[in-house]
Write a protein that holds these residues in place. Structure first.
Motif, mmCIF file in Angstrom:
data_model
loop_
_atom_site.group_PDB
_atom_site.id
_atom_site.type_symbol
_atom_site.label_atom_id
_atom_site.label_comp_id
_atom_site.label_asym_id
_atom_site.label_seq_id
_atom_site.Cartn_x
_atom_site.Cartn_y
_atom_site.Cartn_z
ATOM 1 N N THR A 62 0.859 -1.221 0.044
ATOM 2 C CA THR A 62 -0.047 -0.040 -0.093
ATOM 3 C C THR A 62 0.832 1.182 -0.113
ATOM 4 O O THR A 62 0.420 2.442 0.239
ATOM 5 C CB THR A 62 -0.985 0.102 1.195
ATOM 6 N N ALA A 63 1.990 1.230 -0.351
ATOM 7 C CA ALA A 63 3.170 2.291 -0.184
ATOM 8 C C ALA A 63 2.360 3.538 -1.149
ATOM 9 O O ALA A 63 2.941 4.504 -0.897
ATOM 10 C CB ALA A 63 4.356 1.958 -0.814
ATOM 11 N N GLY A 64 1.755 3.417 -2.088
ATOM 12 C CA GLY A 64 1.174 4.495 -3.024
ATOM 13 C C GLY A 64 -0.023 5.092 -2.342
ATOM 14 O O GLY A 64 -0.638 6.053 -2.943
ATOM 15 N N GLU A 65 -0.778 4.500 -1.391
ATOM 16 C CA GLU A 65 -1.879 4.913 -0.837
ATOM 17 C C GLU A 65 -1.932 5.600 0.712
ATOM 18 O O GLU A 65 -1.555 4.575 1.667
ATOM 19 C CB GLU A 65 -3.208 3.991 -0.893
ATOM 20 N N LEU A 66 -1.721 6.712 0.905
ATOM 21 C CA LEU A 66 -1.413 7.242 2.144
ATOM 22 C C LEU A 66 -2.275 6.599 3.334
ATOM 23 O O LEU A 66 -1.891 6.117 4.363
ATOM 24 C CB LEU A 66 -2.015 8.761 2.233
ATOM 25 N N ASP A 67 -3.736 6.499 3.223
ATOM 26 C CA ASP A 67 -4.407 6.134 4.341
ATOM 27 C C ASP A 67 -4.202 4.579 4.546
ATOM 28 O O ASP A 67 -3.971 3.998 5.530
ATOM 29 C CB ASP A 67 -5.910 6.189 4.084
ATOM 30 N N ALA A 68 -4.188 3.782 3.543
ATOM 31 C CA ALA A 68 -4.023 2.171 3.876
ATOM 32 C C ALA A 68 -2.410 2.236 4.342
ATOM 33 O O ALA A 68 -2.235 1.188 5.165
ATOM 34 C CB ALA A 68 -4.089 1.626 2.364
ATOM 35 N N TYR A 69 -1.638 2.755 3.734
ATOM 36 C CA TYR A 69 -0.244 2.452 4.213
ATOM 37 C C TYR A 69 0.017 2.928 5.695
ATOM 38 O O TYR A 69 0.690 2.277 6.487
ATOM 39 C CB TYR A 69 0.828 3.772 3.538
ATOM 40 N N SER A 70 -0.854 4.142 6.095
ATOM 41 C CA SER A 70 -0.921 4.585 7.443
ATOM 42 C C SER A 70 -1.484 3.566 8.542
ATOM 43 O O SER A 70 -0.752 3.247 9.617
ATOM 44 C CB SER A 70 -1.505 5.971 7.673
ATOM 45 N N LEU A 71 -2.447 2.912 8.015
ATOM 46 C CA LEU A 71 -3.021 1.931 8.767
ATOM 47 C C LEU A 71 -2.253 0.554 9.008
ATOM 48 O O LEU A 71 -1.910 0.109 10.062
ATOM 49 C CB LEU A 71 -4.365 1.356 8.086
#
Length: 173
Positions: A62-71
């Protein structure tokens, strides 16, 4: 005030000297997270090592998706705290979540860059995973410190200073 409340932190970052608040967060992370990674390397069960690995793999995916990466990042760091098998440290999971969420928000405010995450943050997190999986507490602590140092640079926060102009120096007796 409860200084770790996300709303209070956001207020302090918006209306206070955000640089000092961010430095305080970095210093607190440096006090907690490397020691926790070292303990996790010594104490994690097989299933906890797998959970840390899975959280890391989710970060990669999920490195390209801020919200998913944060979770995924929150899950990663929370799993490390739980793997310490220390009843006091496990109570700090919500605190670490606030610290990391705030760090990620500060970084996002500087411009989210998935290429940088893939190039800089993920390899450092991978080193923590490898160290914990191999039971190397010294390497786990060092890799954890490197993550926090990188996060500090990413937020454009100067490295923590031993003394600040706005704080009195403490004398050691």
């Amino acid at each position: 005030w409860h200084l770790f409340d996300p709303q209070v932190l956001q207020w302090r970052l918006a209306f206070r000297d955000a640089g000092h608040v961010a430095e305080d967060l970095v210093e607190l992370r440096l006090l907690l997270e490397p020691a926790a990674a070292g303990l996790a390397a010594q104490r994690a069960t097989h299933s906890q090592r797998l959970e840390i690995r899975r959280a890391f793999e989710k970060m990669e995916a999920t490195a390209g998706e801020l919200d998913a990466y944060s979770l995924a990042d929150l899950r990663f760091h929370g799993a490390i705290l739980l793997a310490c098998h220390n009843s006091f440290l496990t109570r700090l999971v919500p605190l670490i979540e606030v610290l990391i969420s705030t760090t990620l928000e500060l970084y996002a405010g500087r411009g989210w860059n998935s290429a940088h995450i893939k190039r800089a943050a993920l390899p450092l997190h991978g080193k923590v995973v490898q160290a914990i999986e191999s039971g190397d507490s010294v390497a786990a602590e060092a890799a954890s410190k490197a993550i926090i140092s990188r996060a500090s640079k990413d937020m454009a926060v100067a490295p923590a200073r031993l003394r600040r102009a706005d704080r009195p120096a403490h004398k050691v007796a």
